[in-house]
Design a protein around this motif. Structure first.
Motif, PDB file in Angstrom:
ATOM      1  N   PHE A 110       0.907  -1.166   0.008  1.00  0.00           N
ATOM      2  CA  PHE A 110       0.018   0.158   0.120  1.00  0.00           C
ATOM      3  C   PHE A 110       0.914   1.012  -0.067  1.00  0.00           C
ATOM      4  O   PHE A 110       2.153   1.224   0.445  1.00  0.00           O
ATOM      5  CB  PHE A 110      -0.845   0.075   1.257  1.00  0.00           C
ATOM      6  N   GLY A 111       0.631   2.217  -0.560  1.00  0.00           N
ATOM      7  CA  GLY A 111       1.058   3.543  -0.679  1.00  0.00           C
ATOM      8  C   GLY A 111       0.653   4.668   0.411  1.00  0.00           C
ATOM      9  O   GLY A 111      -0.512   4.757   0.513  1.00  0.00           O
ATOM     10  N   ALA A 131       8.371  -0.787  -1.793  1.00  0.00           N
ATOM     11  CA  ALA A 131       9.397  -1.236  -0.888  1.00  0.00           C
ATOM     12  C   ALA A 131       9.914  -2.698  -1.313  1.00  0.00           C
ATOM     13  O   ALA A 131      11.272  -3.026  -1.371  1.00  0.00           O
ATOM     14  CB  ALA A 131       8.634  -1.549   0.429  1.00  0.00           C
ATOM     15  N   PRO A 132       9.086  -3.777  -1.881  1.00  0.00           N
ATOM     16  CA  PRO A 132       9.846  -5.068  -2.592  1.00  0.00           C
ATOM     17  C   PRO A 132      10.762  -4.740  -3.391  1.00  0.00           C
ATOM     18  O   PRO A 132      11.903  -5.406  -3.527  1.00  0.00           O
ATOM     19  CB  PRO A 132       8.823  -5.757  -2.750  1.00  0.00           C
ATOM     20  N   LEU A 133      10.392  -3.803  -4.413  1.00  0.00           N
ATOM     21  CA  LEU A 133      11.282  -3.437  -5.686  1.00  0.00           C
ATOM     22  C   LEU A 133      12.701  -3.103  -5.107  1.00  0.00           C
ATOM     23  O   LEU A 133      13.665  -3.228  -5.537  1.00  0.00           O
ATOM     24  CB  LEU A 133      10.601  -2.606  -6.663  1.00  0.00           C
ATOM     25  N   GLY A 178       4.205   2.159  -8.039  1.00  0.00           N
ATOM     26  CA  GLY A 178       4.514   0.777  -7.911  1.00  0.00           C
ATOM     27  C   GLY A 178       3.082   0.125  -7.684  1.00  0.00           C
ATOM     28  O   GLY A 178       3.025  -1.055  -7.244  1.00  0.00           O
ATOM     29  N   LYS A 179       2.144   0.598  -8.341  1.00  0.00           N
ATOM     30  CA  LYS A 179       0.809  -0.191  -8.335  1.00  0.00           C
ATOM     31  C   LYS A 179       0.142  -0.530  -7.072  1.00  0.00           C
ATOM     32  O   LYS A 179      -0.096  -1.627  -6.814  1.00  0.00           O
ATOM     33  CB  LYS A 179       0.756  -1.270  -9.514  1.00  0.00           C
ATOM     34  N   PRO A 180       0.345   0.248  -5.944  1.00  0.00           N
ATOM     35  CA  PRO A 180      -0.266  -0.133  -4.616  1.00  0.00           C
ATOM     36  C   PRO A 180      -1.393  -0.676  -4.655  1.00  0.00           C
ATOM     37  O   PRO A 180      -2.294  -0.362  -5.411  1.00  0.00           O
ATOM     38  CB  PRO A 180       0.083   1.157  -3.613  1.00  0.00           C
ATOM     39  N   GLU A 181      -2.050  -1.577  -3.912  1.00  0.00           N
ATOM     40  CA  GLU A 181      -3.374  -2.145  -3.674  1.00  0.00           C
ATOM     41  C   GLU A 181      -4.340  -1.190  -2.950  1.00  0.00           C
ATOM     42  O   GLU A 181      -5.389  -1.156  -3.170  1.00  0.00           O
ATOM     43  CB  GLU A 181      -3.175  -3.628  -3.037  1.00  0.00           C
ATOM     44  N   ALA A 182      -3.615  -0.372  -2.001  1.00  0.00           N
ATOM     45  CA  ALA A 182      -4.260   0.367  -1.492  1.00  0.00           C
ATOM     46  C   ALA A 182      -3.583   1.890  -1.417  1.00  0.00           C
ATOM     47  O   ALA A 182      -2.297   1.796  -1.349  1.00  0.00           O
ATOM     48  CB  ALA A 182      -4.567   0.158   0.073  1.00  0.00           C
ATOM     49  N   LEU A 183      -4.186   3.140  -1.414  1.00  0.00           N
ATOM     50  CA  LEU A 183      -3.529   4.325  -1.339  1.00  0.00           C
ATOM     51  C   LEU A 183      -4.254   4.979  -0.147  1.00  0.00           C
ATOM     52  O   LEU A 183      -5.334   5.242  -0.081  1.00  0.00           O
ATOM     53  CB  LEU A 183      -3.795   5.323  -2.658  1.00  0.00           C
ATOM     54  N   LEU A 184      -3.437   5.491   0.819  1.00  0.00           N
ATOM     55  CA  LEU A 184      -3.715   6.272   2.028  1.00  0.00           C
ATOM     56  C   LEU A 184      -2.986   7.585   1.908  1.00  0.00           C
ATOM     57  O   LEU A 184      -1.757   7.675   2.279  1.00  0.00           O
ATOM     58  CB  LEU A 184      -3.534   5.445   3.275  1.00  0.00           C
TER      59      LEU A 184
END
Length: 532
Positions: free
Chosen positions: A64-65, A88-90, A170-176
């Motif tokens: 998530f971002g 983060a993983p990248l 990074g195409k996060p599954e969620a953005l906050l």
């Protein structure tokens, strides 16, 4: 899926929210609303893991971002690398790969590990990472020549935009995102809106920009009454639904109270008589109908009303050939204009285009408001008959003297004002009785802004100049300011990136472009029609 279950948070005796359970569904875009102090940022930190709830559990997606609030955390990194760190993983795989390649000799294990890392980098779109990051930065007006710079070389507003790009990367599954439109100009806000409308993950934002919320969000999670209620629709739809629900509850309670009064009257009349069984049944009915006290809303709405001590002349301001140069950059290049009484002029343009510089140029000849460190390079400013200026600068806190209470500071601007008048104005701007004795040095950014409004209400100028007045204001205060400016009969110069303020307040626009300042005689809707 992003969800919380039975989450509670309180500070001392103040309950922010109690036993909250809510799920944020992928594909939906949520506005997280509530007045200042209601717990929006606290709840957002619980969602991101920065803060542990005192009770309850949180389920988060793998990736998530988050819009980071620490502007200095990445000062030693390149701008482009700071954005890539949003995945983060990248970033971990890239760093480990670099460490392995730095070894003088590679072992078989190193070779196998490099193969694994290349797989991760490929899966995470690492081979296009720099170009993908550059697209985000360009959209947020961080130009290509800044991409290789260190974050520490950037200005505060630029850093915030880089951190926003980091959250989106990074195409996060969620953005906050907490206040994502802060430090963004109108073009960047529109770019962000378009980006988010195409985003298919879970999106949650705290924002004091009503137009942004109405344009982007599909649902609204409102923190009030010590809980979180999710409404369908944007901010305006939430306000309407919330008002209707509250009105229905109050109406039901009023009907119950009327029925209880009738029953109690019967009980009082016949309690000592022969109708004891009827009295008993009515007592039971009173117990059943007993009104549950409505939870108090923590929303507070200021009342802003700008008056004039006396009106100005018809031609309130004229300036000719204003020019201001910083180094080898000409910021204002021979701009001339005539301002008539009652005009409301909004200054639009990208950050750094010269809007604040123009305000300082105009005020350079006004007694008491001229910046002693600022000098025009050329041009002349002429103030009209009886022009009385009230100025709200960007750094409003610097105008509030320390060593005084709130009431003492305000009283200095009109020593003839009575204690009741001072208290009344402070009350309008949500400074309760005892808060008038608060020390000015202890004020928050929002309180400083509200105190500056108190000064303008007290002194009654006929020409208001605002430079980004909505910073640090919550939605209720921004809406109150919007209405006050529309009703004000004096003249207004307003720098803002708030779409609704520009759309609903402006009667004229000064649009700052690369080739000069466009003077558009008309409202924003007409300007958009001309430029689309």
């Amino acid at each position: 899926m992003l969800s919380v279950s039975n989450v509670s948070m309180r500070y001392g005796s103040k309950v922010l929210f109690e036993d909250v359970s809510v799920s944020f569904v992928p594909g939906r875009r949520y506005g997280l609303t509530g007045p200042n102090g209601s717990g929006k940022s606290t709840f957002m930190k619980i969602l991101t893991g920065e803060l542990d709830a005192q009770k309850g559990t949180v389920v988060r997606p793998r990736k998530f971002g988050v819009l980071r609030q620490d502007q200095f955390a990445f000062d030693n990194y390149r701008v482009i690398d700071t954005v890539i760190m949003g995945n983060a993983p990248l970033w971990a795989a890239l760093e480990e790969r670099d460490r392995i390649y730095e070894k003088p000799e590679l072992s078989d294990a190193d070779g196998m590990r490099l193969g694994e890392l290349e797989g991760i980098i490929g899966d995470e779109d690492g081979y296009t990472a720099e170009s993908d990051a550059a697209v985000l930065l360009d959209g947020l007006d961080i130009t290509e020549e800044l991409h290789e710079r260190k974050m520490g070389e950037l200005q505060g507003g630029q850093k915030v935009r880089v951190l926003l790009a980091q959250a989106l990367f990074g195409k996060p599954e969620a953005l906050l995102l907490d206040e994502p439109t802060n430090y963004l100009d109108l073009d960047s806000i529109h770019w962000l809106q378009d980006f988010l409308l195409k985003y298919d993950g879970t999106f949650i934002a705290i924002s004091h920009d009503r137009h942004f919320l109405n344009s982007v969000t599909t649902h609204t999670a409102d923190i009030d009454y010590q809980t979180i209620i999710v409404y369908t629709g944007g901010y305006d739809e939430m306000v309407m639904a919330k008002t209707q629900i509250r009105s229905t509850l109050e109406s039901q309670n009023a009907q119950r109270e009327k029925k209880i009064a009738q029953l109690n009257e019967f009980i009082a009349r016949f309690a000592a008589g022969t109708r004891s069984s009827q009295v008993t049944s009515r007592r039971k009915e009173v117990e059943r109908l007993q009104t549950n006290e409505l939870a108090r809303s923590n929303i507070q709405r200021p009342f802003i009303k700008f008056d004039q001590l006396r009106p100005s002349g018809k031609h309130v301001l004229e300036f000719k050939h204003l020019t201001k140069i910083y180094g080898d950059q000409t910021v204002i290049d021979g701009f001339s204009a005539n301002v008539l009484r009652g005009e409301r002029i909004c200054l639009m343009g990208r950050n750094g285009a010269g809007k604040t510089t123009l305000l300082k140029s105009i005020l350079s000849s006004y007694p008491g408001l001229a910046d002693k460190n600022f000098a025009l390079d050329s041009g002349a400013v002429f103030w009209g008959h009886e022009a009385q200026v009230g100025y709200f600068p960007q750094d409003v806190g610097a105008t509030i003297e320390h060593g005084l209470t709130v009431a003492e500071w305000l009283h200095r601007w009109d020593p003839k004002a009575t204690v009741e008048e001072i208290r009344g104005i402070l009350g309008q701007m949500l400074f309760s009785g005892e808060e008038g004795g608060k020390q000015t040095r202890a004020l928050s950014g929002g309180e400083q802004a509200r105190l500056a409004f108190c000064k303008l209400i007290l002194t009654k100028p006929n020409f208001l100049i605002f430079d980004e007045p909505t910073n640090h204001l919550d939605l209720e205060a921004i809406n109150a300011l919007n209405i006050a400016l529309q009703r004000y009969e004096g003249t207004v110069l307003l720098v803002t990136h708030d779409h609704d303020l520009i759309d609903e307040v402006a009667t004229r626009l000064w649009n700052f472009k690369a080739d000069g300042i466009e003077d558009f005689q008309g409202p924003y809707e007409e300007w958009k029609g001309k430029h689309n």
